[in-house]
Design an enzyme around this catalytic site. Structure first.
Site, PDB file in Angstrom:
ATOM      1  N   SER A  26      -7.648  52.285  81.483  1.00 50.09           N
ATOM      2  CA  SER A  26      -8.734  51.516  82.116  1.00 50.09           C
ATOM      3  C   SER A  26      -9.923  52.402  82.388  1.00 50.09           C
ATOM      4  O   SER A  26     -11.039  51.917  82.514  1.00 50.09           O
ATOM      5  CB  SER A  26      -8.306  50.979  83.480  1.00 50.09           C
ATOM      6  OG  SER A  26      -7.106  50.337  83.430  1.00 50.09           O
ATOM      7  N   HIS A  84      -8.681  48.641  74.604  1.00 48.11           N
ATOM      8  CA  HIS A  84      -8.557  48.232  75.999  1.00 48.11           C
ATOM      9  C   HIS A  84      -8.433  46.717  76.101  1.00 48.11           C
ATOM     10  O   HIS A  84      -9.364  45.990  75.757  1.00 48.11           O
ATOM     11  CB  HIS A  84      -9.763  48.751  76.812  1.00 48.11           C
ATOM     12  CG  HIS A  84      -9.629  48.499  78.269  1.00 48.11           C
ATOM     13  ND1 HIS A  84     -10.665  48.088  79.060  1.00 48.11           N
ATOM     14  CD2 HIS A  84      -8.553  48.581  79.091  1.00 48.11           C
ATOM     15  CE1 HIS A  84     -10.239  47.935  80.298  1.00 48.11           C
ATOM     16  NE2 HIS A  84      -8.966  48.223  80.341  1.00 48.11           N
ATOM     17  N   GLU A 127     -11.719  45.799  73.986  1.00 43.29           N
ATOM     18  CA  GLU A 127     -12.749  46.819  73.819  1.00 43.29           C
ATOM     19  C   GLU A 127     -12.189  47.889  72.877  1.00 43.29           C
ATOM     20  O   GLU A 127     -11.151  48.489  73.172  1.00 43.29           O
ATOM     21  CB  GLU A 127     -13.114  47.440  75.176  1.00 43.29           C
ATOM     22  CG  GLU A 127     -13.852  46.461  76.077  1.00 43.29           C
ATOM     23  CD  GLU A 127     -14.092  46.990  77.487  1.00 43.29           C
ATOM     24  OE1 GLU A 127     -15.118  46.628  78.081  1.00 43.29           O
ATOM     25  OE2 GLU A 127     -13.251  47.763  78.014  1.00 43.29           O
ATOM     26  N   ASN A 176     -14.957  47.128  82.811  1.00 48.36           N
ATOM     27  CA  ASN A 176     -14.628  47.726  84.113  1.00 48.36           C
ATOM     28  C   ASN A 176     -15.828  48.399  84.765  1.00 48.36           C
ATOM     29  O   ASN A 176     -15.921  48.466  85.989  1.00 48.36           O
ATOM     30  CB  ASN A 176     -13.477  48.719  83.974  1.00 48.36           C
ATOM     31  CG  ASN A 176     -12.127  48.006  83.914  1.00 48.36           C
ATOM     32  OD1 ASN A 176     -12.036  46.834  84.244  1.00 48.36           O
ATOM     33  ND2 ASN A 176     -11.100  48.701  83.481  1.00 48.36           N
TER      34      ASN A 176
HETATM   35  N1  3HC Z   1       0.986  34.082  79.718  1.00 49.38           N
HETATM   36  C1  3HC Z   1       0.836  32.925  79.071  1.00 49.38           C
HETATM   37  N2  3HC Z   1       0.063  31.908  79.508  1.00 49.38           N
HETATM   38  C2  3HC Z   1      -0.609  32.093  80.658  1.00 49.38           C
HETATM   39  C3  3HC Z   1      -0.527  33.296  81.398  1.00 49.38           C
HETATM   40  C4  3HC Z   1       0.322  34.316  80.884  1.00 49.38           C
HETATM   41  N3  3HC Z   1       0.487  35.486  81.513  1.00 49.38           N
HETATM   42  N4  3HC Z   1      -1.305  33.184  82.486  1.00 49.38           N
HETATM   43  C5  3HC Z   1      -1.868  31.974  82.438  1.00 49.38           C
HETATM   44  N5  3HC Z   1      -1.459  31.314  81.322  1.00 49.38           N
HETATM   45  C6  3HC Z   1      -1.889  29.991  80.845  1.00 49.38           C
HETATM   46  C7  3HC Z   1      -0.777  29.005  80.987  1.00 49.38           C
HETATM   47  O1  3HC Z   1      -0.899  28.038  79.988  1.00 49.38           O
HETATM   48  C8  3HC Z   1      -1.082  28.400  82.351  1.00 49.38           C
HETATM   49  O2  3HC Z   1      -0.487  27.166  82.516  1.00 49.38           O
HETATM   50  P1  3HC Z   1       0.968  27.060  83.262  1.00 49.38           P
HETATM   51  O3  3HC Z   1       0.745  27.602  84.644  1.00 49.38           O
HETATM   52  O4  3HC Z   1       1.277  25.622  83.218  1.00 49.38           O
HETATM   53  O5  3HC Z   1       1.939  27.904  82.498  1.00 49.38           O
HETATM   54  C9  3HC Z   1      -2.609  28.312  82.276  1.00 49.38           C
HETATM   55  O6  3HC Z   1      -2.984  29.528  81.632  1.00 49.38           O
HETATM   56  C10 3HC Z   1      -3.314  28.173  83.573  1.00 49.38           C
HETATM   57  O7  3HC Z   1      -2.956  29.232  84.405  1.00 49.38           O
HETATM   58  P2  3HC Z   1      -3.086  29.144  85.972  1.00 49.38           P
HETATM   59  O8  3HC Z   1      -2.771  27.750  86.407  1.00 49.38           O
HETATM   60  O9  3HC Z   1      -2.266  30.258  86.520  1.00 49.38           O
HETATM   61  O10 3HC Z   1      -4.586  29.439  86.388  1.00 49.38           O
HETATM   62  P3  3HC Z   1      -5.998  29.487  85.658  1.00 49.38           P
HETATM   63  O11 3HC Z   1      -6.334  28.209  84.982  1.00 49.38           O
HETATM   64  O12 3HC Z   1      -6.952  29.996  86.692  1.00 49.38           O
HETATM   65  O13 3HC Z   1      -5.939  30.610  84.534  1.00 49.38           O
HETATM   66  C11 3HC Z   1      -6.359  32.937  84.263  1.00 49.38           C
HETATM   67  C12 3HC Z   1      -5.423  31.854  84.825  1.00 49.38           C
HETATM   68  C13 3HC Z   1      -6.391  32.855  82.745  1.00 49.38           C
HETATM   69  C14 3HC Z   1      -5.743  34.261  84.694  1.00 49.38           C
HETATM   70  C15 3HC Z   1      -7.834  32.748  84.831  1.00 49.38           C
HETATM   71  O14 3HC Z   1      -7.784  32.597  86.211  1.00 49.38           O
HETATM   72  C16 3HC Z   1      -8.735  33.907  84.504  1.00 49.38           C
HETATM   73  O15 3HC Z   1      -9.286  33.999  83.422  1.00 49.38           O
HETATM   74  N6  3HC Z   1      -8.928  34.831  85.490  1.00 49.38           N
HETATM   75  C17 3HC Z   1      -9.740  36.038  85.306  1.00 49.38           C
HETATM   76  C18 3HC Z   1      -8.885  37.119  84.722  1.00 49.38           C
HETATM   77  C19 3HC Z   1      -9.675  38.374  84.456  1.00 49.38           C
HETATM   78  O16 3HC Z   1     -10.833  38.518  84.789  1.00 49.38           O
HETATM   79  N7  3HC Z   1      -8.993  39.367  83.843  1.00 49.38           N
HETATM   80  C20 3HC Z   1      -9.555  40.656  83.582  1.00 49.38           C
HETATM   81  C21 3HC Z   1      -9.160  41.600  84.656  1.00 49.38           C
HETATM   82  S1  3HC Z   1      -9.782  43.233  84.397  1.00 49.38           S
HETATM   83  C22 3HC Z   1      -8.608  43.968  83.443  1.00 49.38           C
HETATM   84  O17 3HC Z   1      -7.579  43.435  83.114  1.00 49.38           O
HETATM   85  C23 3HC Z   1      -8.918  45.373  82.980  1.00 49.38           C
HETATM   86  C24 3HC Z   1      -7.987  46.396  83.563  1.00 49.38           C
HETATM   87  O18 3HC Z   1      -8.278  47.636  82.953  1.00 49.38           O
HETATM   88  C25 3HC Z   1      -8.111  46.547  85.051  1.00 49.38           C
END
Ligand code: 3HC
Length: 309
Positions: free
Chosen positions: A144, A165, A177, A215
């Site tokens: 990260s 990434h 990335e 990030n």
């Molecule tokens: N695997 C498969 N499907 C998934 C999943 C997973 N891990 N997580 C979510 N889903 C799918 C499923 O179809 C789920 O439906 P279900 O609950 O019936 O199985 C559907 O997405 C909807 O999920 P949620 O009801 O939990 O909630 P959301 O509609 O809000 O979606 C999310 C979840 C996709 C995580 C969304 O909230 C999102 O995009 N959040 C932002 C995430 C983000 O910004 N990530 C980047 C972080 S920074 C990073 O990672 C970098 C590192 O270096 C720190």
């Protein structure tokens, strides 16, 4: 001047190694990121070996992949549950596990690590694998925040080393990335770019700078949200609502910090702060430090800024 050097390095190395079509992949680290990357690679027809130091972690990772695939299938095969089951079985056939990274790397086109964010551990791992992996094998890190060039420095394949990434949750987030150092060859960069596309992801190109693109913007944003509530200017709940409804973000900054892990966030901020202490964007946060010291690391421990069932 730096740009000129970069061009020369690319030019020199490009003749040495040909473009590699990545088919066999070793992923080191059975945590959330490693398992997520393994899942996506297996689902797109790659042969994947997930490596970690012990069998229990690997068993948990495989269970996590199956659970995530069930969620994917529920949507993708909503009207055809049997085809969904078949899909899961097929994907799982592409996944194997191992505790011996050296043995697995010998048959890999790509070795990608998603292990603990510790430069020495990453350098030792790649230094060892460099001696046993075939010449064509590309090494990549999912770090990260650590410099890719520094991780690569323990190897003799600087031209075949880059960053890949991914974002959490890997099966859902489209972005990758693709990070190039000044020594990454054009062929290696192209191979990593094509691999990302083969995973069904949308790759972007980044230089080896702190935080790459996402990030570098996201972490200072979340840190400023913490400072905002420390100043008493709003509650965390209202801040989350504000950013979801006012900026269209899927999660507010506190929900996202809990989701990413407060330990991860602290690690990134501390590293940047040590590197550039006068940059206010990288200032350590007392509240974040307190929560981490209390073991409140976010969703994964059941409590961070919020409590989870
Ligand atoms: N695997 C498969 N499907 C998934 C999943 C997973 N891990 N997580 C979510 N889903 C799918 C499923 O179809 C789920 O439906 P279900 O609950 O019936 O199985 C559907 O997405 C909807 O999920 P949620 O009801 O939990 O909630 P959301 O509609 O809000 O979606 C999310 C979840 C996709 C995580 C969304 O909230 C999102 O995009 N959040 C932002 C995430 C983000 O910004 N990530 C980047 C972080 S920074 C990073 O990672 C970098 C590192 O270096 C720190």
């Amino acid at each position: 001047m730096a740009f000129f050097t970069h061009q020369i390095c690319r030019g020199l190395s490009s003749s040495a190694v040909r473009h590699v079509v990545i088919k066999n992949v070793t992923i080191i680290g059975g945590g959330q990121m490693g398992a997520g990357i393994a899942q996506v690679a297996a689902a797109t027809g790659h042969s994947v070996t997930l490596v970690d130091t012990n069998e229990d972690i690997l068993k948990k990772a495989v269970k996590g992949i199956e659970g995530s695939l069930k969620r994917v299938v529920k949507k993708k095969f909503a009207d055809k549950p049997e085809a969904g089951q078949e899909f899961i079985q097929k994907v799982m056939q592409n996944v194997s596990t191992n505790t011996d990274a050296g043995a697995v790397a010998q048959g890999s086109d790509l070795v990608l690590e998603a292990i603990v964010e510790n430069i020495k551990i990453k350098q030792d791992l790649f230094g060892h694998l460099d001696k046993v992996a075939p010449a064509h094998t590309i090494f990549a890190s999912n770090t990260s925040s650590l410099p890719i060039a520094e991780i690569a420095s323990s190897t003799n394949r600087l031209d075949r080393f880059g960053g890949l990434h991914f974002f959490n949750p890997v099966p859902m987030m489209k972005l990758v990335e693709v990070v190039r150092t000044s020594a990454t060859s054009q062929e290696t960069f192209d191979s990593l770019l094509n691999f990302s596309k083969a995973l069904g992801k949308a790759p972007v190109s980044c230089m080896d700078t702190p935080g790459f693109i996402v990030n570098r913007l996201l972490v200072p944003y979340m840190a400023e949200a913490i400072r905002l509530i420390e100043r008493g200017h709003a509650s965390k709940e209202d801040t989350d609502i504000a950013m979801k409804l006012g900026a269209g973000y899927p999660m507010g900054p506190f929900e996202l910090a809990d989701y990413v892990g407060l330990d991860t966030m602290k690690f990134i901020i501390d590293g940047w702060s040590a590197m550039d202490p006068s940059n206010p964007l990288f200032a350590p946060s007392e509240l974040l430090n307190k929560l981490v010291a209390e073991g409140k690391l976010g969703k994964k421990t059941g409590e961070g800024f919020y409590k989870y069932k």
